[in-house]
Design a protein around this motif. Structure first.
Motif, PDB file in Angstrom:
ATOM      1  N   MET A   6     -21.175  31.491 -54.137  1.00  0.00           N
ATOM      2  CA  MET A   6     -22.416  30.845 -53.716  1.00  0.00           C
ATOM      3  C   MET A   6     -22.147  29.357 -53.554  1.00  0.00           C
ATOM      4  N   THR A   7     -23.044  28.701 -52.887  1.00  0.00           N
ATOM      5  CA  THR A   7     -22.959  27.253 -52.741  1.00  0.00           C
ATOM      6  C   THR A   7     -23.940  26.645 -53.724  1.00  0.00           C
ATOM      7  N   GLY A  10     -24.212  22.044 -52.934  1.00  0.00           N
ATOM      8  CA  GLY A  10     -23.348  21.685 -51.818  1.00  0.00           C
ATOM      9  C   GLY A  10     -21.887  22.064 -51.963  1.00  0.00           C
ATOM     10  N   LYS A  11     -21.508  22.647 -53.092  1.00  0.00           N
ATOM     11  CA  LYS A  11     -20.109  23.028 -53.319  1.00  0.00           C
ATOM     12  C   LYS A  11     -20.000  24.538 -53.442  1.00  0.00           C
ATOM     13  N   THR A  12     -19.045  25.129 -52.745  1.00  0.00           N
ATOM     14  CA  THR A  12     -18.832  26.571 -52.823  1.00  0.00           C
ATOM     15  C   THR A  12     -18.109  26.904 -54.126  1.00  0.00           C
ATOM     16  N   VAL A  13     -18.647  27.869 -54.850  1.00  0.00           N
ATOM     17  CA  VAL A  13     -18.041  28.316 -56.100  1.00  0.00           C
ATOM     18  C   VAL A  13     -17.904  29.834 -56.065  1.00  0.00           C
ATOM     19  N   SER A  14     -16.840  30.328 -56.649  1.00  0.00           N
ATOM     20  CA  SER A  14     -16.609  31.769 -56.786  1.00  0.00           C
ATOM     21  C   SER A  14     -16.213  32.044 -58.226  1.00  0.00           C
ATOM     22  N   GLU A  21     -25.546  39.315 -66.107  1.00  0.00           N
ATOM     23  CA  GLU A  21     -25.510  37.865 -66.302  1.00  0.00           C
ATOM     24  C   GLU A  21     -26.602  37.198 -65.457  1.00  0.00           C
ATOM     25  N   LEU A  22     -27.475  36.476 -66.115  1.00  0.00           N
ATOM     26  CA  LEU A  22     -28.553  35.792 -65.421  1.00  0.00           C
ATOM     27  C   LEU A  22     -28.031  34.553 -64.705  1.00  0.00           C
ATOM     28  N   LEU A  23     -28.730  34.151 -63.661  1.00  0.00           N
ATOM     29  CA  LEU A  23     -28.327  32.957 -62.925  1.00  0.00           C
ATOM     30  C   LEU A  23     -28.311  31.738 -63.841  1.00  0.00           C
ATOM     31  N   VAL A  24     -29.277  31.623 -64.742  1.00  0.00           N
ATOM     32  CA  VAL A  24     -29.307  30.486 -65.660  1.00  0.00           C
ATOM     33  C   VAL A  24     -28.061  30.466 -66.545  1.00  0.00           C
ATOM     34  N   GLU A  25     -27.605  31.628 -66.988  1.00  0.00           N
ATOM     35  CA  GLU A  25     -26.382  31.702 -67.793  1.00  0.00           C
ATOM     36  C   GLU A  25     -25.171  31.297 -66.966  1.00  0.00           C
ATOM     37  N   PHE A  26     -25.111  31.784 -65.738  1.00  0.00           N
ATOM     38  CA  PHE A  26     -24.014  31.448 -64.833  1.00  0.00           C
ATOM     39  C   PHE A  26     -23.929  29.939 -64.617  1.00  0.00           C
ATOM     40  N   LEU A  27     -25.070  29.323 -64.333  1.00  0.00           N
ATOM     41  CA  LEU A  27     -25.091  27.886 -64.079  1.00  0.00           C
ATOM     42  C   LEU A  27     -24.677  27.097 -65.314  1.00  0.00           C
ATOM     43  N   ARG A  28     -25.234  27.454 -66.454  1.00  0.00           N
ATOM     44  CA  ARG A  28     -24.973  26.696 -67.683  1.00  0.00           C
ATOM     45  C   ARG A  28     -23.588  26.981 -68.262  1.00  0.00           C
ATOM     46  N   GLU A  29     -23.225  28.255 -68.354  1.00  0.00           N
ATOM     47  CA  GLU A  29     -22.002  28.622 -69.065  1.00  0.00           C
ATOM     48  C   GLU A  29     -20.759  28.594 -68.186  1.00  0.00           C
ATOM     49  N   GLN A  30     -20.869  29.098 -66.975  1.00  0.00           N
ATOM     50  CA  GLN A  30     -19.686  29.141 -66.122  1.00  0.00           C
ATOM     51  C   GLN A  30     -19.478  27.848 -65.344  1.00  0.00           C
ATOM     52  N   LEU A  31     -20.571  27.248 -64.861  1.00  0.00           N
ATOM     53  CA  LEU A  31     -20.441  26.035 -64.056  1.00  0.00           C
ATOM     54  C   LEU A  31     -20.694  24.759 -64.859  1.00  0.00           C
ATOM     55  N   ARG A  32     -21.132  24.900 -66.102  1.00  0.00           N
ATOM     56  CA  ARG A  32     -21.418  23.768 -66.990  1.00  0.00           C
ATOM     57  C   ARG A  32     -22.470  22.818 -66.419  1.00  0.00           C
ATOM     58  N   LEU A  33     -23.415  23.379 -65.664  1.00  0.00           N
ATOM     59  CA  LEU A  33     -24.551  22.623 -65.150  1.00  0.00           C
ATOM     60  C   LEU A  33     -25.702  22.827 -66.135  1.00  0.00           C
ATOM     61  N   ALA A  64     -27.131  36.626 -61.594  1.00  0.00           N
ATOM     62  CA  ALA A  64     -26.195  35.794 -60.830  1.00  0.00           C
ATOM     63  C   ALA A  64     -25.705  36.544 -59.596  1.00  0.00           C
ATOM     64  N   ALA A  65     -25.477  37.843 -59.735  1.00  0.00           N
ATOM     65  CA  ALA A  65     -24.986  38.640 -58.598  1.00  0.00           C
ATOM     66  C   ALA A  65     -25.999  38.669 -57.458  1.00  0.00           C
ATOM     67  N   GLU A  66     -27.289  38.535 -57.763  1.00  0.00           N
ATOM     68  CA  GLU A  66     -28.309  38.504 -56.719  1.00  0.00           C
ATOM     69  C   GLU A  66     -28.242  37.229 -55.895  1.00  0.00           C
ATOM     70  N   ALA A  67     -27.600  36.200 -56.424  1.00  0.00           N
ATOM     71  CA  ALA A  67     -27.461  34.934 -55.712  1.00  0.00           C
ATOM     72  C   ALA A  67     -26.149  34.865 -54.934  1.00  0.00           C
ATOM     73  N   ASP A  68     -25.415  35.969 -54.885  1.00  0.00           N
ATOM     74  CA  ASP A  68     -24.168  36.000 -54.111  1.00  0.00           C
ATOM     75  C   ASP A  68     -24.469  35.636 -52.663  1.00  0.00           C
TER      76      ASP A  68
END
Length: 163
Positions: A6-7, A10-14, A21-33, A64-68
């Motif tokens: 996903m972008t 503005g940055k593409t991440v894979s 895994e919820l999108l909030v978990e993905f953003l906070r835990e995997q991307l450290r946002l 998170a997979a729904e935001a692919d």
């Protein structure tokens, strides 16, 4: 595990994500946002609001997979390109639209969505739009003032100027 791309701001991440895994978990835990906050885990508080393909979404309600393939914008992506506060963030600061700050990222994201849909909302429209965002500190008055100021409407003294 499945791979998602996903972008984000503005940055593409894979990354590989768990199916639950919820999108909030993905953003906070995997991307450290970590600006996107986890408040209630039940979609009641709005602290986790982000934009997905330009729409306001509570990130605790989407996997998170729904935001692919999606474009995701978080509070970290709201600043101006030079890193200064955008007009909404600055209005929140100028009009004391925050206190503890926990709800602020979700409020700013909701305000951005509202102003995109309705560039000059009334006080009543702002209050209605923010019903899905809970603030336990401010009483909302200064948040409403900040959003009105960000929309370019005049905000006088302690009262909101009528149009």
């Amino acid at each position: 595990m499945s791979d998602v791309t996903m972008t984000v701001n503005g940055k593409t991440v894979s990354r590989a994500v768990r199916g639950n895994e919820l999108l909030v978990e993905f953003l906070r835990e995997q991307l450290r946002l970590t600006g996107t906050h986890v408040g209630c885990d039940t979609s009641q508080c709005g602290a986790c609001c982000v934009h997905v393909n330009g729409e306001l979404v509570k990130a605790c309600t989407i996997f998170a997979a729904e935001a692919d393939g999606a474009e995701v914008s978080t509070i970290e992506g709201q600043a101006n390109p030079d890193g200064s506060l955008n007009v909404i963030q600055q209005a929140f600061q100028d009009h004391h639209g925050l206190q503890c700050g926990f709800c602020t990222p979700g409020m700013v994201m909701a305000a951005a969505s509202l102003l995109k849909e309705n560039p000059k909302p009334s006080e009543q429209e702002i209050r209605h739009y923010l019903q899905g965002n809970i603030c336990r500190c401010t009483g909302y008055h200064n948040i409403v003032r900040a959003i009105m100021a960000a929309s370019g409407q005049e905000v006088e003294g302690g009262a909101i100027a009528a149009e």
